[in-house]
Design a protein around this motif. Structure first.
Motif, PDB file in Angstrom:
ATOM      1  N   ASN B  29       0.802  -1.233   0.000  1.00  0.00           N
ATOM      2  CA  ASN B  29       0.000   0.000   0.000  1.00  0.00           C
ATOM      3  C   ASN B  29       0.833   1.280   0.000  1.00  0.00           C
ATOM      4  N   GLY B  30       2.052   1.176  -0.477  1.00  0.00           N
ATOM      5  CA  GLY B  30       2.903   2.354  -0.576  1.00  0.00           C
ATOM      6  C   GLY B  30       3.463   2.854   0.730  1.00  0.00           C
ATOM      7  N   ARG B  31       3.141   2.150   1.835  1.00  0.00           N
ATOM      8  CA  ARG B  31       3.509   2.675   3.138  1.00  0.00           C
ATOM      9  C   ARG B  31       4.252   1.692   4.033  1.00  0.00           C
ATOM     10  N   GLU B  32       4.125   0.412   3.707  1.00  0.00           N
ATOM     11  CA  GLU B  32       4.653  -0.581   4.642  1.00  0.00           C
ATOM     12  C   GLU B  32       5.679  -1.481   3.950  1.00  0.00           C
ATOM     13  N   ILE B  33       6.861  -1.545   4.513  1.00  0.00           N
ATOM     14  CA  ILE B  33       7.916  -2.381   3.921  1.00  0.00           C
ATOM     15  C   ILE B  33       7.654  -3.845   4.269  1.00  0.00           C
ATOM     16  N   GLU B  69      15.500 -12.975  -5.237  1.00  0.00           N
ATOM     17  CA  GLU B  69      15.069 -14.161  -4.496  1.00  0.00           C
ATOM     18  C   GLU B  69      15.021 -13.887  -2.996  1.00  0.00           C
ATOM     19  N   GLU B  70      16.033 -13.190  -2.505  1.00  0.00           N
ATOM     20  CA  GLU B  70      16.047 -12.849  -1.074  1.00  0.00           C
ATOM     21  C   GLU B  70      14.831 -12.003  -0.703  1.00  0.00           C
ATOM     22  N   ALA B  71      14.526 -11.037  -1.540  1.00  0.00           N
ATOM     23  CA  ALA B  71      13.391 -10.147  -1.248  1.00  0.00           C
ATOM     24  C   ALA B  71      12.086 -10.938  -1.246  1.00  0.00           C
ATOM     25  N   PHE B  72      11.964 -11.872  -2.183  1.00  0.00           N
ATOM     26  CA  PHE B  72      10.757 -12.696  -2.223  1.00  0.00           C
ATOM     27  C   PHE B  72      10.679 -13.616  -1.022  1.00  0.00           C
ATOM     28  N   ASN B  73      11.780 -14.287  -0.721  1.00  0.00           N
ATOM     29  CA  ASN B  73      11.787 -15.211   0.412  1.00  0.00           C
ATOM     30  C   ASN B  73      11.449 -14.509   1.723  1.00  0.00           C
ATOM     31  N   ALA B  74      11.984 -13.309   1.873  1.00  0.00           N
ATOM     32  CA  ALA B  74      11.735 -12.574   3.119  1.00  0.00           C
ATOM     33  C   ALA B  74      10.283 -12.107   3.214  1.00  0.00           C
ATOM     34  N   SER B  75       9.601 -12.019   2.077  1.00  0.00           N
ATOM     35  CA  SER B  75       8.236 -11.460   2.076  1.00  0.00           C
ATOM     36  C   SER B  75       7.147 -12.484   2.348  1.00  0.00           C
ATOM     37  N   LYS B  76       7.444 -13.741   2.104  1.00  0.00           N
ATOM     38  CA  LYS B  76       6.441 -14.808   2.201  1.00  0.00           C
ATOM     39  C   LYS B  76       5.269 -14.587   1.239  1.00  0.00           C
TER      40      LYS B  76
END
Ligand SMILES: [Zn+2]
Lengths: 235, 341
Positions: B29-33, B69-76
Motif C-alpha cells: 500500500n505504498g507505506r509498509e515495507i 530471491e532474497e526479497a521474495f523469500n523474506a516477504s512470504k
C-alpha cells in the motif's frame, strides 16, 4: 520442449524459439540500435507470433559474450530474470561458439572473432567433428597479429567468421592467405537459432551465478591489479 | 469504482540499480515495507576510491536474481500477490540502470504484470512516506552524491523542482574535500565525524546566487577549500583537518538550511522532508531540526537505511504511479539524465 534463445552480445539482436526440434520463429537484426529498447518488444512479438505464452517456455539460452559489455549484460539480465521468474533452466553459450555454428560443414578450423579495438580481438579456435563443436584453442582476448602468427604455423585451413571481418580481412589474407577461407555476407552474423541448438542438449547453468564471459577485466580493475603488483615488487 | 472498494492490498515490487547498490523490495500500500534487500558494493569500490561504473554494472548482473530471491523469500508472498513491477529508470549510471531496467522488463513479461519506470529522486522523496503520511503542499530537500534539489509537491506524484545545483552536488563536494583530506571512501560520513570535534574557524564562502533563487552551487566552496589547504601547505601553516571539515560543513549546511527555510515559508508548506544519502549527516539534521522546530513546520528525515539508495523507496513512489494509472511499455529504457516531473 520450448526454448527461447537470446543474443544481444554484439550488434546483432537475435531472438529465436525452438519447439521440440524445430525452430518455429526467429528475429534477427544487424543494426546499430539500442538493444535495451528493442529486446523485450522483440521477444514479446515473436512469442505472440508463435502463440506461446511465457509459462510455456522450458528453457532459456543466452549468448553470454564476449562482445559489447553493455550488450552482454542486457542479454544476461533479461535471460536470468526470465529463467528465475519462470523457474526454468538457463544455459549460457559463448558468443564465439554460437558464431562457429555458421561453419557447421567446414572441415578445417573455424576462427570466429569480434573486434575488441586497438588491434585486439576476442577469439577462439574450433573444429567440428562427429557433429560436435570442439575447442582447439581456448577463448582469448589477444592481438589479431599474434593469432594470425599462431595460425600460420598450423598450416591448416581456417574459416574466419566475424561481423568485423572487414577490419581484418587484409591482415588475414596477407598473413595466411593460402589457408584462409573468408565467406561472404550472412555467414559472419551469429544466428539465435544456432544458439538455441547449441543450448538444447547443454546442462543448465546455475541461474544466480551465470555471469558474462567478458574475457577482459574492467579497466579500473586491471590498473588496480597492476598497481598492486608494482607495490609488491617495490617491497 | 467498485473495484477500488473491493481491491485487496496493493503489493508493489521495486528494483533499484542506479549506482552501486543492487536493491529489491516489496512494499504494501505504498507505506509498509514487506521486504527490503540491499546488496552494497561499497567494499568492491573502496579500493578505487569511488564508484567505477563498469565494475558497478558487473556486480549488478551478478547480484540481481540473488537479491530478487532474497526479497521474495523474506516477504512470504507469491507472484500472484504482486500488482506491479517498478524500477528506477533514471537518473544514474547508465550501465548500472540498464541491468535493473532489463531485469524488471523480463519479470513484467514473464509474469504478465504492469511495468512502471520510476524517477530515482521521486523514490528518495517517497522513502519518507514509509515513515509518515504526506501532507501537501510539502517541500523536499534532496541531498546526495549526485543531487542537491528542492522539490515542491502539491499532490502525490506531482513534482516541481524549484531549485537545483548549477554545478556540483553537495555530496560530490563532500567527496572531493574528503579526498583532499585523504579520508577513506566514502568521505561524507568521515567529514561529518571530524566536523563534530572541529572548530568553525575558517571563513569559507556561501554561494547564495541571486536573491530569489533556490538554486545551489558548491564548486566555488570546493575550490576555496582546496586553495586554503594548498596555501597553508606552501606557507607551512598547520591547519587542523577537523577545523577544515567543520568550516566546510558549516558553509554547506548554512546554505542548504537557509534556502530550505525560505522556500518552506514562501510556499506555506505543511511538511518538510529531507532525502538522499547526505540526509544522514548529523550536522545537517541538527541544524534543520532546530530551524523547523522554531517555525513549527513538521520535518521528516528518514532513518539511515532509507536515506541511502534502496528499492523500498522506488516501490513506494511506484505505488503512487501505479494508483494513478501510469504504465511503462516493454521498450522502457534506462535514462541517465531523466528529469523529475
Ligand atoms: Zn540516490
Amino acid at each position: 520442449m520450448n526454448i527461447l534463445a537470446i543474443d544481444t552480445s554484439n550488434q546483432v539482436l537475435g531472438v529465436a524459439i525452438l519447439k521440440d526440434d524445430q525452430i518455429i520463429g526467429e528475429i534477427v537484426t544487424n543494426l546499430a540500435k539500442n538493444h535495451s529498447v528493442r529486446l523485450m518488444p522483440a521477444i514479446d512479438k515473436l512469442m505472440k507470433e508463435v502463440s506461446m505464452s511465457p509459462e510455456q517456455l522450458d528453457k532459456i539460452v543466452v549468448a553470454k559474450g564476449p562482445g559489447s559489455y553493455t550488450g552482454v549484460r542486457i542479454g544476461l539480465a533479461t535471460a536470468k530474470s526470465l529463467a528465475w521468474a519462470l523457474n526454468i533452466p538457463i544455459v549460457g553459450i559463448s558468443s564465439l561458439e554460437a558464431l562457429a555454428y555458421q561453419g557447421r560443414f567446414f572441415n578445417g578450423y573455424i576462427c570466429p572473432f569480434f573486434d575488441a579495438r586497438r588491434g585486439m580481438v576476442y577469439t577462439g579456435l574450433y573444429k567440428w567433428s562427429e557433429g560436435k563443436l570442439n575447442a582447439v584453442y581456448e577463448e582469448t582476448n589477444s592481438l589479431m597479429e599474434d593469432i594470425l602468427n599462431k595460425l600460420a604455423e598450423e598450416k591448416k585451413e581456417v574459416l574466419f567468421l566475424s561481423p568485423d571481418i572487414s577490419i581484418y580481412k587484409e591482415a588475414i589474407m596477407s598473413n595466411i592467405g593460402e589457408f584462409a577461407c573468408v565467406p561472404d555476407g550472412p555467414y559472419h552474423l551469429a544466428k539465435p537459432s544456432h544458439l538455441a541448438l547449441a543450448g538444447m542438449e547443454r546442462t543448465a547453468d546455475p541461474t544466480h551465478t551465470l555471469t558474462p564471459n567478458y574475457l577482459r577485466l574492467a579497466e579500473a580493475e586491471a590498473n588496480w591489479m597492476k598497481a598492486q603488483k608494482e607495490k609488491q615488487q617495490n617491497g | 469504482m467498485g473495484e477500488s472498494i473491493m481491491k485487496k492490498e496493493t503489493y508493489i515490487l521495486g528494483i533499484e540499480t542506479s549506482c552501486d547498490e543492487t536493491a529489491v523490495a516489496i512494499v504494501k500500500n505504498g507505506r509498509e515495507i514487506i521486504s527490503n534487500v540491499v546488496a552494497s558494493q561499497i567494499e568492491s569500490h573502496k579500493r578505487f576510491g569511488g564508484v567505477v561504473p563498469e565494475i558497478a554494472s558487473r556486480h549488478h548482473v551478478e547480484q540481481m536474481t540473488v537479491v530478487l530471491e532474497e526479497a521474495f523469500n523474506a516477504s512470504k508472498l507469491s507472484w500472484e500477490d504482486i500488482d506491479a513491477i517498478t524500477v528506477t529508470e533514471g537518473p544514474g549510471l547508465v550501465g548500472a540502470l540498464l541491468v535493473g531496467v532489463n531485469s524488471a522488463k523480463a519479470l513484467a513479461f514473464a509474469k504478465q504484470k504492469p511495468l512502471i519506470g520510476v524517477h530515482h529522486i521521486a523514490g528518495h522523496i517517497y522513502a519518507n512516506r514509509l515513515e509518515k503520511e504526506f501532507q501537501f503542499p510539502l517541500l523536499a530537500l534532496i541531498v546526495s552524491g549526485g543531487h542537491t534539489e528542492l522539490v515542491l509537491m502539491k499532490d502525490h506524484g506531482v513534482y516541481e523542482v524549484i531549485g537545483e545545483t548549477r554545478d556540483d552536488a553537495a555530496g560530490e563536494a563532500y567527496d572531493k574535500v574528503a579526498r583532499m583530506l585523504k579520508l577513506p571512501y566514502p568521505g561524507g560520513p568521515q567529514i561529518d565525524r571530524l566536523a563534530e570535534v572541529g572548530e568553525e574557524n575558517i571563513a569559507f564562502p556561501r554561494a547564495w546566487l541571486e536573491e530569489d533563487s533556490y538554486d545551489f552551487s558548491f564548486s566555488g566552496l570546493k575550490s576555496s577549500v582546496i586553495n586554503k589547504i594548498h596555501n597553508a601547505k606552501q606557507r607551512e601553516e598547520s591547519l587542523k583537518d577537523e577545523d577544515i571539515a567543520a568550516s566546510f560543513q558549516a558553509s554547506v549546511i548554512d546554505v542548504l538550511t537557509k534556502k530550505t527555510v525560505r522556500a518552506a515559508k514562501e510556499f506555506n508548506v505543511k511538511q518538510v522532508i529531507v532525502a538522499g544519502g547526505v540526509a544522514a549527516n548529523r550536522g545537517l539534521r541538527a541544524e534543520l531540526e532546530a530551524q523547523f522546530a522554531d517555525l513549527a513546520i513538521p520535518l521528516i528525515i528518514p532513518p539511515l537505511k532509507l536515506c541511502t539508495d534502496n528499492a523500498a523507496m522506488i516501490a513506494a513512489a511506484g505505488t503512487i504511479a501505479y494508483e494513478q494509472g501510469r504504465r511503462s511499455d516493454l521498450d522502457l529504457n534506462a535514462n541517465a539524465s531523466l528529469l523529475l516531473k
